[in-house]
Design an enzyme around this catalytic site. Structure first.
Site, PDB file in Angstrom:
ATOM      1  CG  HIS A 464      53.987  66.069  78.805  1.00 24.84           C
ATOM      2  ND1 HIS A 464      53.449  67.158  78.122  1.00 24.84           N
ATOM      3  CD2 HIS A 464      54.177  65.173  77.857  1.00 24.84           C
ATOM      4  CE1 HIS A 464      53.651  66.862  76.704  1.00 24.84           C
ATOM      5  NE2 HIS A 464      54.172  65.676  76.600  1.00 24.84           N
ATOM      6  CD  GLU A 465      56.512  62.030  78.678  1.00 15.90           C
ATOM      7  OE1 GLU A 465      56.012  61.233  77.896  1.00 15.90           O
ATOM      8  OE2 GLU A 465      56.953  63.036  78.255  1.00 15.90           O
ATOM      9  CG  HIS A 468      52.141  61.345  75.472  1.00 14.03           C
ATOM     10  ND1 HIS A 468      51.469  61.588  74.395  1.00 14.03           N
ATOM     11  CD2 HIS A 468      53.189  62.018  75.717  1.00 14.03           C
ATOM     12  CE1 HIS A 468      52.269  62.649  74.011  1.00 14.03           C
ATOM     13  NE2 HIS A 468      53.208  63.117  74.717  1.00 14.03           N
ATOM     14  CG  HIS A 471      45.939  59.345  73.280  1.00 13.27           C
ATOM     15  ND1 HIS A 471      46.681  60.071  72.490  1.00 13.27           N
ATOM     16  CD2 HIS A 471      44.906  58.816  72.825  1.00 13.27           C
ATOM     17  CE1 HIS A 471      45.749  60.326  71.337  1.00 13.27           C
ATOM     18  NE2 HIS A 471      44.777  59.660  71.553  1.00 13.27           N
TER      19      HIS A 471
END
Length: 673
Positions: A464-465, A468, A471
């Site tokens: 999940h991290e 980010h 991105h």
């Protein structure tokens, strides 16, 4: 004396010289950066030249470059490696930065130039990106109070200054409670715990200098304890301490702080002409209105609650079979859910962790990024802010893309949770500036020489991290203000939640889920069990999340802020019929997402809003017949990951998928249909 924060950094890829930076450098560096920013703004407003994009908008972004650099380093380090000096500096800096922001909002000459540019934008030959930056800047000034006059402007300044102080205090109180509590474990307390949990308890005891193993309020310690300890009394003690964070009375109690924050947010919104803080906050989000948020959450609530109640009945039977009378309690859920999972899916969670080594999961995330986007990760030897931090240089086709830092282990000086931050954001305002991106997690640190083992949920957090981080790393815009994750809050979780899907791709698990001792791949039968169990206990997980999101919305969707947030919380939970054996994921006194700052205030729903999209977005790869389909991956990068905030979020998603999705893929993905 030389202050390294104010020097040009002669380091690999312009990284902060962490080995030279001392706490005494931060305050003078911030003061100097604020002076530089104020001088830059004065130069903008004092020029007699007519406003242009470059001499006003670009000049404003450049005026704050030094400030962003100093704050990027300070707040990055302070969140992950706190100490008394840094906490004092946070309290000192909060009003200073709030005052500076208020000065900007109240600068009529600056706002006039921005307004002039907006009014004549169609004659300026602006690029699409420049028009977007100008629109966001003007909107930000208006929402920050630039159009207020007299007493209203003065009151807004006081409100914002006080909110900045309260947010910092809330965070520090929470960290203090998390840092101070631990429970020692004797032989009885260790009974039933798997080896990895015992090792983590011993490591935590050494850090606390407790003379033996302990359970702390680090999620990576307390959750396994609740899952595996057969000692119901100790589970209750640990659970109550976990849920009492921020509500223990005394100087670190957050309940009155939460009430004041809510009152000031309501006043802030009404000063700007909005009926509630929810109406103000959601205006710029994809959801748009409180009713849209509530509608989504309630579409999910009923099926999730039904699933949770079915599970609760089964767990209650197991509790009674163990000789305990009375109802299933919140400190029972993890323990019996774990036992039931082992029974239903024939999964040994403790043995399973041996296949999820931290280093292997990092390698898995890197491999997926390479297959999807062509990224290469090379270990980087450079100073970091803590010895546990690992660094990599990220490249593609021989060109440098970013620096990635991973800070994975829990420690008492680190706030709880997991997050991604950019100490430097990608932009092209003055040359090609590449990002410095950090993932921070709180995994249990192993004993010296032992491999770090993760649960499947831990591995999901890592992915999940890293979503980010992608991105941030793949951002390809000109202006810093719209770089990377500078997007609508209910869109920012799309890349992170989407990347979680690759952890469940069978070929990824087959390659990287290898036993810590033997190096053998996870047997196919076990792999299939893991995948089949991926939606197990999803009723519980969805209920605890949606309850928190509904309470957050209720706090802010009123014309009068609640005087007693705890009473409002209780009323919301009663109204929705919250199952008694499930607690909110984040109760008010430790709801850092909502009260440590403005980021997720009236925005905790964002994870679910983004999940509606991520379930549908991964389906694009499934429809292509390949989770690493090059065409779909390229379209994902070009539309979503590289665009930052340069285009409206809904437009970006439609550009990728051709339409906006409904809630059905989310319910299917969670196994709630």
């Amino acid at each position: 004396m030389t202050n390294p924060l104010l020097e040009t950094w002669q380091t690999p890829y312009g990284l902060p010289p962490f080995d030279l930076i001392e706490d005494t450098h931060f305050a003078p560096a911030l003061t100097a950066a604020l002076d530089e920013a104020r001088a830059g703004i004065a130069a903008i407003t004092q020029t007699t030249d007519a406003p242009t994009f470059d001499n006003t908008v670009l000049a404003l972004e450049l005026a704050e470059r030094a400030l962003e650099r100093v704050c990027g380093v300070f707040y990055g380090v302070a969140g992950a490696q706190s100490n008394d000096a840094r906490e004092a500096l946070q309290r000192e800096f909060a009003p200073m930065l709030s005052d500076f922001s208020s000065e900007c909002m109240e600068n009529k000459a600056l706002f006039d130039r921005i307004t002039q540019l907006w009014d004549m934008r169609e004659t300026l030959d602006l690029t699409t990106e420049q028009t977007r930056v100008l629109m966001l800047l003007r909107r930000g000034f208006l929402r920050g109070g630039a159009a207020l006059e007299g007493d209203k402007a003065a009151r807004m300044r006081k409100v914002m200054a006080r909110l900045s102080v309260l947010g910092t205090t809330f965070s520090q109180n929470l960290l203090a409670d998390e840092r101070s509590w631990f429970m020692t474990l004797d032989a009885v307390g260790l009974k039933g715990l798997p080896d990895f949990a015992i090792a983590a308890a011993h490591a935590a005891g050494e850090e606390k200098q407790a003379g033996g193993p302990v359970v702390t309020l680090s999620r990576s310690l307390i959750v396994p304890f609740l899952q595996f300890s057969p000692q119901r009394g100790l589970r209750e003690q640990a659970y109550l301490a976990w849920t009492a964070r921020g509500a223990n009375g005394g100087e670190t109690d957050n309940r009155a702080i939460a009430a004041e924050i809510l009152s000031l947010r309501t006043e802030r919104a009404q000063l700007l002409g909005y009926p509630s803080f929810a109406a103000y906050k959601l205006e710029t989000q994809m959801a748009g209105t409180p009713n849209a948020v509530r509608d989504l959450l309630m579409q999910v609530w009923d099926p999730a609650k039904s699933a949770a109640e079915r599970d609760a009945a089964a767990l209650r039977d197991m509790l009674h079979a163990d000789g305990h009378e009375g109802p299933l309690m919140p400190w029972d859920w993890h323990y019996y859910a774990q036992k039931r999972k082992a029974r239903l899916h024939d999964l040994n969670e403790a043995a399973l962790k041996s296949y999820f080594q931290l280093d292997q999961m990092i390698a898995a995330a890197f491999s997926c990024a390479h297959k999807l986007f062509g990224l290469e990760f090379t270990p980087l030897d450079a100073p970091a802010y803590h010895p546990d931090v690992q660094l990599w240089s990220v490249s593609r086709g021989g060109s440098h893309i970013a620096v990635f830092m991973g800070d994975y282990f829990a420690r008492s000086a680190k706030r709880s949770g997991a997050w991604c931050m950019a100490m430097q954001s990608q932009n092209r305002m003055q040359g090609d500036v590449r990002p410095h991106v950090v993932n921070v997690c709180n995994f249990a640190k192993p004993a010296a020489g032992a491999p770090a083992l993760l649960s499947f949920d831990d591995a999901r957090t890592l992915f999940h991290e890293f979503g980010h981080a992608l991105h941030q790393m793949l951002s390809d815009v000109t202006y810093d203000s719209i770089s990377g994750t500078s997007v609508a809050r209910d869109f920012v979780e799309l890349p992170s939640q989407l990347f979680e899907h690759w952890l469940e791709v069978p070929e990824v698990l087959a390659e990287f889920a290898r036993h810590a001792e033997t190096g053998e791949a996870m047997p196919e039968a076990e792999l299939q069990k893991v995948l089949r169990a991926s939606t197990y206990d999803m009723g519980f997980q969805t209920v605890e999340y949606v309850a928190s999101a509904l309470v957050d919305l209720a706090f802010h969707d009123k014309s009068h802020a609640p005087t007693d947030p705890m009473q409002t919380q209780a009323e919301v939970l009663e109204e929705i019929g919250m199952p008694s054996a499930i607690g909110m994921r984040h109760a008010t006194p430790h709801f850092a997402h909502v009260f440590s700052g403005d980021g997720y205030s009236c925005g905790y729903y964002s994870y679910m809003w983004s999940e509606v999209m991520d379930a549908d977005a991964f389906a694009a790869f499934e429809e292509a017949g390949d989770p690493f389909d090059a065409t779909v991956a390229r379209r994902l990068e070009e539309t979503v990951l590289s665009s930052g905030g340069s285009v409206d979020a809904a437009e970006l998603y439609v550009a990728f998928r051709g339409r906006l999705p409904g809630v059905t893929p989310l319910l299917q993905g969670r196994g709630l249909l």
